[in-house]
Design an enzyme around this catalytic site. Structure first.
Site, PDB file in Angstrom:
ATOM      1  N   CYS A  99      45.303  -8.049  26.320  1.00 55.21           N
ATOM      2  CA  CYS A  99      44.084  -7.943  25.512  1.00 55.21           C
ATOM      3  C   CYS A  99      43.781  -9.209  24.724  1.00 55.21           C
ATOM      4  O   CYS A  99      42.707  -9.339  24.153  1.00 55.21           O
ATOM      5  CB  CYS A  99      44.190  -6.761  24.554  1.00 55.21           C
ATOM      6  SG  CYS A  99      45.476  -6.975  23.318  1.00 55.21           S
TER       7      CYS A  99
ATOM      8  N   CYS B  60      48.589  -2.306  19.640  1.00 53.36           N
ATOM      9  CA  CYS B  60      48.449  -2.996  18.352  1.00 53.36           C
ATOM     10  C   CYS B  60      49.610  -2.653  17.427  1.00 53.36           C
ATOM     11  O   CYS B  60      50.171  -3.543  16.781  1.00 53.36           O
ATOM     12  CB  CYS B  60      47.126  -2.618  17.693  1.00 53.36           C
ATOM     13  SG  CYS B  60      45.676  -3.086  18.661  1.00 53.36           S
TER      14      CYS B  60
END
Length: 152
Positions: free
Chosen positions: A61, A130
């Protein structure tokens, strides 16, 4: 012509506000809070003997997270900071972790797990990477600190 630009600018502003509202609705209030008001953003001198730096990234990402800890002589984390290039969830994960590690001993801080971070922020499955980055950053910062201490 000036009126057209003013109208276009107002419409663009309205559209941007609507987009922000829609995005904010998709995130938990804790993510929005830490994204809009990040805690402990910044950096320390990475060469300092009492500073550990963890730099981690997610190639899939493009998120990159730098987390730093500053410790006292007993190994207690007295301060922490971060710089993150990534989405709102990555920034929020970084911000939360810098708050959580303060006051902990480095050996205790590495026990913070990504699922605790994800649960606190109510991250959806697509954003779990994350919280994993934040966990990895803590471990990398502690590892860096311990390597510096061994050299002394």
């Amino acid at each position: 012509m000036a009126m057209l630009r003013t109208s276009t600018h107002r419409l663009k502003g309205l559209r941007d506000a609507q987009i922000l509202q829609t995005c904010a609705r998709g995130y938990h209030k804790n993510v929005v809070d830490h994204f809009e008001n990040p805690r402990n953003m910044g950096s320390f001198d990475k060469d300092s003997a009492n500073v550990g730096t963890g730099l981690v990234g997610a190639p899939a990402c493009g998120d990159v997270m730098k987390l730093q800890i500053r410790v006292d002589d007993d190994g207690n984390i007295v301060d922490s900071c971060f710089k993150t290039f990534g989405c709102g969830s990555a920034i929020a994960s970084s911000s939360v972790v810098t708050e959580w590690v303060k006051g902990q001993h480095v050996d205790q801080a590495v026990n913070i797990k990504n699922d605790e971070i994800a649960k606190h922020l109510n991250l959806p499955p697509v954003k779990l990477h994350c919280s994993m980055l934040a966990e990895d950053a803590i471990r990398a910062a502690v590892k860096d600190l311990k390597q510096k201490q061994q050299k002394q």
